[in-house]
Design a protein around this motif. Structure first.
Motif, PDB file in Angstrom:
ATOM      1  N   ARG A 193      34.456  41.457 114.520  1.00  0.00           N
ATOM      2  CA  ARG A 193      35.708  40.971 114.969  1.00  0.00           C
ATOM      3  C   ARG A 193      36.201  41.825 115.964  1.00  0.00           C
ATOM      4  O   ARG A 193      37.020  41.459 116.818  1.00  0.00           O
ATOM      5  N   LYS A 194      36.148  43.230 115.821  1.00  0.00           N
ATOM      6  CA  LYS A 194      36.607  44.400 116.806  1.00  0.00           C
ATOM      7  C   LYS A 194      35.878  44.110 118.046  1.00  0.00           C
ATOM      8  O   LYS A 194      36.494  44.151 119.153  1.00  0.00           O
ATOM      9  N   ILE A 195      34.798  44.000 118.294  1.00  0.00           N
ATOM     10  CA  ILE A 195      33.806  44.006 119.296  1.00  0.00           C
ATOM     11  C   ILE A 195      34.200  42.781 120.344  1.00  0.00           C
ATOM     12  O   ILE A 195      34.422  42.555 121.393  1.00  0.00           O
ATOM     13  N   CYS A 196      34.519  41.622 119.390  1.00  0.00           N
ATOM     14  CA  CYS A 196      34.779  40.279 119.996  1.00  0.00           C
ATOM     15  C   CYS A 196      36.177  40.207 120.626  1.00  0.00           C
ATOM     16  O   CYS A 196      36.428  40.079 121.955  1.00  0.00           O
ATOM     17  N   ILE A 197      37.070  41.037 120.040  1.00  0.00           N
ATOM     18  CA  ILE A 197      38.457  41.462 120.578  1.00  0.00           C
ATOM     19  C   ILE A 197      38.195  42.236 121.977  1.00  0.00           C
ATOM     20  O   ILE A 197      38.966  41.923 122.982  1.00  0.00           O
ATOM     21  N   LEU A 198      37.356  43.350 121.734  1.00  0.00           N
ATOM     22  CA  LEU A 198      37.214  44.191 123.100  1.00  0.00           C
ATOM     23  C   LEU A 198      36.708  43.178 124.189  1.00  0.00           C
ATOM     24  O   LEU A 198      36.867  43.491 125.502  1.00  0.00           O
ATOM     25  N   ALA A 199      35.669  42.553 123.781  1.00  0.00           N
ATOM     26  CA  ALA A 199      34.667  41.584 124.682  1.00  0.00           C
ATOM     27  C   ALA A 199      35.711  40.772 125.342  1.00  0.00           C
ATOM     28  O   ALA A 199      35.670  40.408 126.784  1.00  0.00           O
ATOM     29  N   SER A 200      36.482  40.091 124.742  1.00  0.00           N
ATOM     30  CA  SER A 200      37.741  39.043 125.325  1.00  0.00           C
ATOM     31  C   SER A 200      38.614  39.878 126.288  1.00  0.00           C
ATOM     32  O   SER A 200      38.887  39.274 127.351  1.00  0.00           O
ATOM     33  N   LEU A 201      38.950  41.067 125.857  1.00  0.00           N
ATOM     34  CA  LEU A 201      39.831  41.858 126.713  1.00  0.00           C
ATOM     35  C   LEU A 201      39.154  42.164 127.972  1.00  0.00           C
ATOM     36  O   LEU A 201      39.730  42.150 129.011  1.00  0.00           O
ATOM     37  N   ALA A 202      37.870  42.642 127.842  1.00  0.00           N
ATOM     38  CA  ALA A 202      37.217  43.320 128.895  1.00  0.00           C
ATOM     39  C   ALA A 202      36.825  42.008 130.225  1.00  0.00           C
ATOM     40  O   ALA A 202      36.598  42.276 131.146  1.00  0.00           O
ATOM     41  N   TYR A 203      36.370  40.850 129.614  1.00  0.00           N
ATOM     42  CA  TYR A 203      35.819  39.894 130.277  1.00  0.00           C
ATOM     43  C   TYR A 203      36.675  38.631 130.545  1.00  0.00           C
ATOM     44  O   TYR A 203      36.245  37.856 131.245  1.00  0.00           O
ATOM     45  N   GLY A 204      37.911  38.532 129.812  1.00  0.00           N
ATOM     46  CA  GLY A 204      38.787  37.622 130.096  1.00  0.00           C
ATOM     47  C   GLY A 204      38.579  36.202 129.433  1.00  0.00           C
ATOM     48  O   GLY A 204      39.565  35.195 129.587  1.00  0.00           O
ATOM     49  N   ARG A 205      37.732  36.185 128.689  1.00  0.00           N
ATOM     50  CA  ARG A 205      37.416  34.916 127.787  1.00  0.00           C
ATOM     51  C   ARG A 205      37.087  35.117 126.418  1.00  0.00           C
ATOM     52  O   ARG A 205      36.347  35.953 126.160  1.00  0.00           O
ATOM     53  N   HIS A 206      37.771  34.365 125.585  1.00  0.00           N
ATOM     54  CA  HIS A 206      37.744  34.572 124.024  1.00  0.00           C
ATOM     55  C   HIS A 206      36.172  34.583 123.643  1.00  0.00           C
ATOM     56  O   HIS A 206      35.612  33.662 124.140  1.00  0.00           O
ATOM     57  N   VAL A 207      35.906  35.493 122.980  1.00  0.00           N
ATOM     58  CA  VAL A 207      34.585  35.563 122.262  1.00  0.00           C
ATOM     59  C   VAL A 207      34.922  35.394 120.709  1.00  0.00           C
ATOM     60  O   VAL A 207      35.397  36.162 119.988  1.00  0.00           O
ATOM     61  N   TYR A 208      34.472  34.305 120.193  1.00  0.00           N
ATOM     62  CA  TYR A 208      34.581  33.946 118.889  1.00  0.00           C
ATOM     63  C   TYR A 208      33.467  34.932 117.974  1.00  0.00           C
ATOM     64  O   TYR A 208      32.197  34.787 118.235  1.00  0.00           O
ATOM     65  N   PRO A 209      33.688  35.072 116.946  1.00  0.00           N
ATOM     66  CA  PRO A 209      32.623  35.952 115.868  1.00  0.00           C
ATOM     67  C   PRO A 209      31.499  35.341 115.610  1.00  0.00           C
ATOM     68  O   PRO A 209      30.298  35.573 115.437  1.00  0.00           O
ATOM     69  N   GLU A 210      31.640  33.783 115.467  1.00  0.00           N
ATOM     70  CA  GLU A 210      30.830  32.867 115.095  1.00  0.00           C
ATOM     71  C   GLU A 210      29.649  32.812 116.192  1.00  0.00           C
ATOM     72  O   GLU A 210      28.354  32.495 116.028  1.00  0.00           O
ATOM     73  N   SER A 211      30.041  33.387 117.492  1.00  0.00           N
ATOM     74  CA  SER A 211      29.051  33.409 118.474  1.00  0.00           C
ATOM     75  C   SER A 211      28.127  34.785 118.859  1.00  0.00           C
ATOM     76  O   SER A 211      27.247  34.886 119.500  1.00  0.00           O
ATOM     77  N   VAL A 212      28.390  35.660 117.803  1.00  0.00           N
ATOM     78  CA  VAL A 212      27.874  37.067 117.829  1.00  0.00           C
ATOM     79  C   VAL A 212      26.891  37.212 116.748  1.00  0.00           C
ATOM     80  O   VAL A 212      27.337  36.991 115.544  1.00  0.00           O
ATOM     81  N   HIS A 213      25.822  37.603 117.071  1.00  0.00           N
ATOM     82  CA  HIS A 213      24.846  38.115 116.021  1.00  0.00           C
ATOM     83  C   HIS A 213      25.302  39.205 115.326  1.00  0.00           C
ATOM     84  O   HIS A 213      25.593  40.208 115.894  1.00  0.00           O
ATOM     85  N   THR A 214      25.425  39.295 114.163  1.00  0.00           N
ATOM     86  CA  THR A 214      25.664  40.235 113.095  1.00  0.00           C
ATOM     87  C   THR A 214      25.037  40.677 112.130  1.00  0.00           C
ATOM     88  O   THR A 214      24.579  40.015 111.377  1.00  0.00           O
ATOM     89  N   GLU A 215      24.673  41.922 112.107  1.00  0.00           N
ATOM     90  CA  GLU A 215      23.982  42.835 111.029  1.00  0.00           C
ATOM     91  C   GLU A 215      24.662  43.899 110.519  1.00  0.00           C
ATOM     92  O   GLU A 215      25.221  44.526 111.408  1.00  0.00           O
TER      93      GLU A 215
END
Ligand code: HSE
Length: 401
Positions: A193-215
């Motif tokens: 969730r936290k890298i999604c927030i930083l990615a959204s902020l850095a690149y201007g488009r919301h990144v949802y956690p469901e789109s991110v591979h997580t281990e």
């Protein structure tokens, strides 16, 4: 809203740092109501507790609301209603921001109020405001960080004190770092969730956690940790997003081998560290306590102060909604790999499959560092090794950070 670990810390700071905050703001930040279903008879402001959200939403004197309840429900509905009622909202709730940030930012913009969430990433470490303001001149090539205090605490206690996973987790819970359901920590969802927030902020488009591979870290063993050390690496749970040449982003949350020479390798216990790679600045690293009552409350209070200073103006914090089309398939993501193998002629067979490798021998097993390849290629090479009678004990990415 919420008088748990973080909420009680916010109240404590607002009460104990009243003079300091008054000096900076020129007026008092007064806690009008605290929403919680529990009773707190020993609180110095016990008379200001309410169990009824309507008392907050209907109180026109309340201009700023801090949501520190955690979880999506009822936090999402309450925050949305507060913003629509013209109140600024600050939150420490990473789950909320990662799931609904774009929508809540759009509502805040429409209502000309502020929605701030410095505490949602990195606890007491300033990262949202620095990325949004101080580094705004940069094109951000990469953000990578140790973003979860609980897992970093567990890995540190396992590595340095030989503590079991279960004991280290219990200690993290007792110290107030872990989520109510610690699966969110150890399975990597909180860091995601936290890298999604930083990615959204850095690149201007919301990144949802469901789109991110997580281990998460549940499959990391002491053998992995020891073998990694023999190669000059430490294992950390990393959230990482990179901008690729074609404009797409490569984002993942996973354990990675971090070289001893990396700034992130010495970040231990509940501390977090975040590296932002700007094209003008080069690497900038943020370090501090990423979890816990007062560090997190410190960031919430800073946002409250900012909202109070800007009651009639909007601070520019915004990103658009996203549909995941700017994110590459995680199996196409490229990295070097650390592999533990066992079986006859493991060195020769690993060389045949992986090409040039570096090896370290362990008890009945071989540690291998490979060159760079996509995860898709890595999976097919592991299958080829298995077909040659070699058992692959683990495969962990090597972080180029
Ligand atoms: N459970 C979280 C952590 C709390 O361990 O980092 C801070 O977000």
């Amino acid at each position: 809203m919420g008088h748990g670990v973080v909420g009680s810390g916010v109240a404590e700071i607002l009460l104990t740092h009243k003079q300091k905050l008054f000096a900076g703001l020129g007026e008092e930040i007064y806690i009008k109501k605290i929403l919680d279903l529990r009773e707190f008879p020993d609180s110095p402001i016990a008379d200001r507790f309410t169990k009824d959200f309507e008392e907050i939403i209907n109180d026109r004197e309340i201009r700023v609301v801090a949501e520190v309840m955690g979880g999506l429900r009822p936090a999402y509905d309450f925050v949305k209603r507060c913003l629509k009622a013209g109140k600024s909202v600050v939150t420490s709730n990473k789950e909320l921001v990662a799931a609904h940030g774009a929508e809540l930012l759009a509502i805040a913009k429409e209502e000309n109020v502020n929605f701030m969430f410095e505490a949602s990433v990195g606890g007491g470490i300033p990262i949202i405001r620095p990325m949004n303001q101080c580094l705004v001149a940069n094109k951000v090539g990469e953000v990578a960080g140790i973003l979860n205090g609980t897992t970093n605490f567990i890995l540190t206690k396992m590595i340095q004190d030989g503590m079991t996973f279960a004991d280290a987790l219990k200690l993290a819970q007792d110290l107030g770092f872990a989520e109510r359901n610690p699966a969110a920590d150890i399975e990597g969802h909180d860091a995601c969730r936290k890298i999604c927030i930083l990615a959204s902020l850095a690149y201007g488009r919301h990144v949802y956690p469901e789109s991110v591979h997580t281990e998460g870290i549940t499959s990391i063993t002491l053998e992995d940790v020891n073998m990694a050390e023999a190669f000059g690496y430490v294992i950390k749970l990393i959230g990482r997003v990179k901008k690729l040449d074609d404009g797409k982003i490569d984002i993942i949350t996973a354990p990675m081998l971090v070289p001893f020479k990396s700034q992130l390798s010495n970040i231990d216990n509940e501390f977090n560290g975040i590296m932002v790679r700007g094209d003008c600045t080069g690497d900038v690293v943020f370090y501090g306590k990423g979890a816990g009552k007062l560090p997190t409350a410190s960031a919430v209070v800073a946002d409250i102060v900012d909202c109070c200073k800007h009651l009639k103006a909007r601070r520019f914090l915004f990103w658009a909604d996203g549909d995941g089309s700017n994110i590459i398939d995680w199996r196409d993501s490229v990295s070097a790999m650390f592999v533990r193998l066992t079986g006859d002629d493991a060195v020769a067979k690993a060389e045949k499959v992986f090409g040039e490798i570096t090896t370290v021998s362990g008890d009945n097993e071989l540690g291998v560092l490979t060159g760079e390849m996509s995860y898709r290629e890595f999976e097919s090479k592991c299958q080829a090794l298995e077909a040659e009678g070699i058992q692959v004990l683990s495969g962990i990415r090597i972080g180029d950070i």
